[in-house]
Motif scaffolding. Structure first.
Motif, PDB file in Angstrom:
ATOM      1  N   SER A  72      82.201  29.527  40.699  1.00 37.51           N
ATOM      2  CA  SER A  72      83.273  30.395  41.097  1.00 37.51           C
ATOM      3  C   SER A  72      82.926  32.004  41.031  1.00 37.51           C
ATOM      4  O   SER A  72      83.845  32.615  40.882  1.00 37.51           O
ATOM      5  CB  SER A  72      84.458  30.196  40.230  1.00 37.51           C
TER       6      SER A  72
ATOM      7  N   THR B  13      95.360  32.601  42.461  1.00 35.65           N
ATOM      8  CA  THR B  13      93.983  32.321  41.902  1.00 35.65           C
ATOM      9  C   THR B  13      93.742  33.279  40.808  1.00 35.65           C
ATOM     10  O   THR B  13      93.570  34.410  41.197  1.00 35.65           O
ATOM     11  CB  THR B  13      92.745  32.362  42.779  1.00 35.65           C
TER      12      THR B  13
ATOM     13  N   GLU C 289      77.321  31.325  43.045  1.00 35.61           N
ATOM     14  CA  GLU C 289      77.780  30.583  44.213  1.00 35.61           C
ATOM     15  C   GLU C 289      77.911  31.282  45.426  1.00 35.61           C
ATOM     16  O   GLU C 289      77.567  30.668  46.324  1.00 35.61           O
ATOM     17  CB  GLU C 289      79.056  30.064  43.797  1.00 35.61           C
TER      18      GLU C 289
ATOM     19  N   GLU D  16      86.381  31.924  52.358  1.00 36.41           N
ATOM     20  CA  GLU D  16      86.474  30.640  53.130  1.00 36.41           C
ATOM     21  C   GLU D  16      85.060  29.645  52.502  1.00 36.41           C
ATOM     22  O   GLU D  16      85.100  28.474  52.281  1.00 36.41           O
ATOM     23  CB  GLU D  16      86.181  30.760  54.599  1.00 36.41           C
TER      24      GLU D  16
ATOM     25  N   MET E  70      84.308  29.825  49.443  1.00 36.54           N
ATOM     26  CA  MET E  70      84.722  29.101  48.182  1.00 36.54           C
ATOM     27  C   MET E  70      85.941  28.164  48.561  1.00 36.54           C
ATOM     28  O   MET E  70      86.522  27.475  47.557  1.00 36.54           O
ATOM     29  CB  MET E  70      85.433  30.180  47.311  1.00 36.54           C
ATOM     30  N   GLY E  71      86.176  27.783  49.927  1.00 34.37           N
ATOM     31  CA  GLY E  71      87.454  26.849  50.324  1.00 34.37           C
ATOM     32  C   GLY E  71      88.620  27.458  50.179  1.00 34.37           C
ATOM     33  O   GLY E  71      89.645  26.460  50.342  1.00 34.37           O
ATOM     34  N   HIS E  72      89.124  28.688  50.521  1.00 32.63           N
ATOM     35  CA  HIS E  72      90.252  29.298  50.698  1.00 32.63           C
ATOM     36  C   HIS E  72      90.546  29.432  52.044  1.00 32.63           C
ATOM     37  O   HIS E  72      89.425  29.222  52.981  1.00 32.63           O
ATOM     38  CB  HIS E  72      90.282  30.487  49.893  1.00 32.63           C
ATOM     39  N   ASP E  73      91.776  29.476  52.511  1.00 25.06           N
ATOM     40  CA  ASP E  73      92.265  29.733  53.747  1.00 25.06           C
ATOM     41  C   ASP E  73      92.183  31.145  54.016  1.00 25.06           C
ATOM     42  O   ASP E  73      93.084  31.886  53.749  1.00 25.06           O
ATOM     43  CB  ASP E  73      93.625  29.135  53.922  1.00 25.06           C
TER      44      ASP E  73
END
Length: 478
Positions: free
Chosen positions: A130, A156, A201, A305, A307-310
């Motif tokens: 993270s 978050t 990451e 994005e 990291m998987g966010h919109d």
């Protein structure tokens, strides 16, 4: 030659504080980073003997801690440094100083607090989960703070730390674990991540221009050290500026590479933000100083994005971002003059970017400071083409800049003894109409401890409360 049995890294390849048990260890530097390193070492190894290299005033402060295992000394020479297995060095101390180079050649290992933090938090695969690390010559602080702002806006819990004003080691054992880490890294710290053996990451590189040549010793070494976050630390994902030739030339076989500023991803068309061919929003009214920082919004969204966010959903929250102090900071107006504090500007490139923000307005520009040998000839050409109303030179490199600018443009050229004198000459040139812009393009060392102290002095000269304009909001975990 001294023989050293100690070797780093080991185990999963990451530096661990526990590895220092039984080793000869010194701290070099007692600023905020040095104190954070001492606390971190004591949290793991309470009785490890430590030597502290520091100033007499700092030695008195260290003695007052009552740590019987801490022994302050003055500045070290090569032989003294060579007597230690490991020296934990503050970021501002260059490892290329002659005494450090000699000691390193004899086997002394130099690490920093950033290396210790990454090593302590690395997983079995070496990745520090993270983490989003941001570096670049220009715009990295605003970009990192914007990253944290958007993460928090999306719910978050995020840590904002690093070079931006809170050493990572101050959050070594946080009371509440963040869900994401937004970390700013200077060129003094990027090599530390690689040296730790750990992997971020996501690593973001905004741009590369020559800077800090006095610390690094050469432009080539600065670039190499800056790029260590990518080439040495091998992030899982590298987010790179598609418009920077030094970045586009990289080969990163161990990282997935994502580009911003490219029409296939997040980019600007004029002031409009796009994700590929999808129009997302107009950025012209965003509280981001300078077009380069609005462009860096593209870097932030690309990293989010990764990291998987919109990113599309989070982008509008940039409208509520609070700009950072000392970075193209509009202090306000006094007697018809708009006062702008860009004290963090330490390169000529940053000065030119600052000028672009004010269009055709009447500008009195204050430049100069610590001389570290950066070439100003290209900036002199640019100033001749885009002449402000006045340019006031100051500081150690002021005379050199002044000679380059003489006879080059239509601006009024003045030389000042110090910042107060520069402000008075700039105010007189503007005559109560225009922008008085402090964007020095050089460090503050000499008359000031750092760019913050310089910016605070500028604010007080303008009649503003330096305390009110100097706080960075959101540091730590929120």
């Amino acid at each position: 030659m001294t023989s050293k049995a100690f070797r780093l890294p080991c185990g999963n390849g990451c530096v661990r504080i526990s590895q220092l048990e039984g080793q000869r260890v010194a701290l070099w530097g007692w600023g905020r980073e040095g104190r954070a390193a001492w606390r971190a070492l004591r949290s793991r190894l309470p009785e490890l003997p430590l030597t502290l290299f520091c100033t007499p005033d700092e030695a008195a402060e260290a003695h007052a801690l009552g740590d019987s295992w801490l022994a302050p000394e003055g500045a070290p020479d090569a032989d003294r440094l060579s007597s230690f297995d490991v020296v934990v060095k503050s970021p501002g101390i260059s490892p290329y100083r002659p005494e450090a180079l000699v000691a390193a050649d004899r086997g002394t290992r130099f690490i920093g607090g950033t290396a210790m933090w990454f090593g302590e938090r690395a997983g079995e695969d070496g990745v520090v989960a993270s983490t989003i690390c941001v570096t670049g010559t220009k715009g990295k602080s605003t970009t990192t703070a914007l990253l944290a702002h958007l993460l928090r806006a999306g719910g978050t819990r995020t840590a904002l730390a690093g070079n931006i004003g809170m050493p990572l080691l101050e959050l070594l054992d946080p009371p509440v674990e963040p869900q994401a880490w937004a970390i700013e890294l200077s060129s003094y710290q990027t090599g530390d991540v690689a040296a730790s053996g750990a992997r971020p990451e996501v690593a973001v590189a905004l741009n590369i221009f020559p800077e800090h040549l006095d610390w690094h010793g050469s432009e080539a070494r600065y670039i190499s050290d800056k790029l260590q976050l990518l080439t040495g630390a091998r992030p899982r994902v590298a987010v790179l500026n598609a418009n920077d030739p030094r970045l586009t030339a990289l080969s990163l076989p161990d990282s997935e590479t994502l580009w911003f500023g490219d029409r296939r991803g997040w980019h600007l068309r004029g002031d409009v933000l796009y994700r590929a061919d999808r129009e997302v929003m107009d950025t012209s009214s965003l509280p981001l100083p300078g077009r380069h920082n609005r462009g860096n919004l593209c870097a932030v969204l690309t990293a989010l994005e990764a990291m998987g966010h919109d990113g599309v959903a989070l982008a509008p929250h940039a409208a509520s971002f609070l700009p950072l102090p000392h970075r193209l900071q509009v202090l306000g107006q006094r007697d018809g003059t708009t006062w702008v504090n860009d004290s963090i500007s330490t390169t000529p490139h940053a000065t030119l970017a600052a000028l672009e923000c004010f269009g055709e307005r009447r500008i009195a520009l204050l430049v100069g400071g610590h001389d570290r040998g950066v070439d100003w000839s290209g900036t002199a050409d640019a100033l001749a083409a885009r002449s402000p109303l006045a340019v006031v030179t100051m500081g150690a490199n002021g005379p050199r800049i002044h000679r380059l600018l003489e006879g080059r443009g239509s601006y009024r050229l003045c030389a000042a003894a110090d910042l107060a004198d520069a402000v008075e000459q700039a105010r007189e040139a503007l005559g109560g109409d225009g922008v008085l812009l402090l964007s020095p393009g050089a460090p503050s060392f000499g008359p000031y401890r750092d760019y913050v102290e310089r910016g605070r002095h500028f604010a007080s000269l303008a009649g503003f409360d330096p305390d009110a304009i100097s706080t960075i909001q959101g540091l730590g975990i929120h």
